[in-house]
Write an enzyme that holds these catalytic residues in place. Structure first.
Site: not given
Ligand code: ATR
Length: 287
Positions: A71, A108
């Site tokens: 990420k 997220d």
């Protein structure tokens, strides 16, 4: 005779990635919305993210979900085209190839908040205890604060990391009306109890719960574990024993973040509910 247009190509990239449920989720969203697509798993070497992504684009790839441990690499790759969410999260989980460049977003935190709302939790004015101070915790700060939480208290096994995260957050100047404080796990208590306790630690990987004091939950309070599994997690069991009225695992967050990625790529927000139900059934059956 005309040739059929090749399907737009998407993938989840990670290491490991074999366990990822994203291909199933996006296939179900595709069926639900009538948006045809091809969605694969892409295993990249730990030091080979950029090369794997370049090969994917060369092969017609237009969108990637990014999982552990990439990420931050995705954030660097899309550094010139980051959404505000991605900047504040310091990480990218959704890459979109547009006009010859990668654009990065982070879904997220929105996935978490949409799942908390699905569960009927009221975030406006809530006192929230956020356990953990790594990427997972940082990634949910903005959506939680913007949902109107009165206070977010970050606690972590290594207290200094929680203090650093709280300081960094305050420096952003986002949602200053949400009071953000921090401490060690032992500093987790609140006299009137928390309305919501979120486990953003990796403790579940060792099938353990963070070492929290008891008496954390206000009447009617909820506990949410970002991890998920076929059975209630160690954190959920700990919370139930400590008086939480509702406990939930992170499967809904997983589907929620996928729905937001789908929206970015295809312009339609799918309904996560039937997909979540199907995944829950598959998990319970051991698939
Ligand atoms: P992620 O990106 O998933 O957040 P990370 O950055 O490695 O991963 O962070 C892991 C988090 O889980 C940290 O907050 C870590 O606490 P430390 O900073 O003290 O290491 C926390 N963690 C991992 N195992 C834990 C355990 N058994 N009990 C409590 N916290 C734990």
């Amino acid at each position: 005779m005309t040739e059929a247009t090749p399907l737009a190509r998407y993938a989840v990239i990670g290491n490991p990635v074999a366990h990822s449920r994203s291909p199933q989720i996006h296939a179900m969203f595709s069926e639900q919305t009538g948006k045809p697509l091809r969605y694969e798993r892409l295993l990249a070497p730990v030091d080979g993210f950029a090369d794997a992504v370049a090969a994917f684009v060369a092969g017609g790839g237009v969108g990637l979900n990014v999982t552990v441990p990439f990420k931050r690499d995705a954030y660097a790759l899309a550094a010139d085209h980051l959404s505000a969410r991605a900047r504040l999260a310091g990480a990218v989980n959704t890459l979109s190839w547009r006009d010859g460049a990668w654009h990065g977003c982070n879904t997220d935190g929105v996935g978490l908040v949409s799942d908390l709302i699905r569960l009927g939790l009221r975030l406006a004015g809530a006192n929230v205890l956020l356990v953990g101070a790594g990427g997972a915790a940082r990634g949910v700060m903005q959506p939680l604060a913007q949902a109107g939480c009165a206070r977010i208290h970050i606690v972590n096994r290594t207290a200094s990391k929680a203090l650093e995260l709280a300081d960094a957050w305050r420096e952003t100047g986002v949602s200053p009306e949400t009071v953000v404080t921090a401490g060690g796990l032992a500093d987790a208590a609140l006299p009137q109890g928390w309305n919501l306790v979120i486990n953003a630690t990796a403790s579940g990987l060792q099938d353990a719960a963070p070492d929290l004091p008891r008496g954390l939950y206000a009447p009617g309070a909820a506990a949410y574990d970002m991890m998920y599994g076929a059975k209630p997690t160690a954190f959920m069991k700990q919370a139930e024993a400590d008086g939480a009225a509702l406990t939930a695992d992170g499967l809904g967050m997983l589907v929620g973040q996928a729905a937001e990625s789908f929206l970015i790529w295809h312009g339609v927000r799918p309904d996560p509910a039937p997909v979540l139900a199907a995944l829950r059934e598959a998990l319970a059956a051991g698939h």
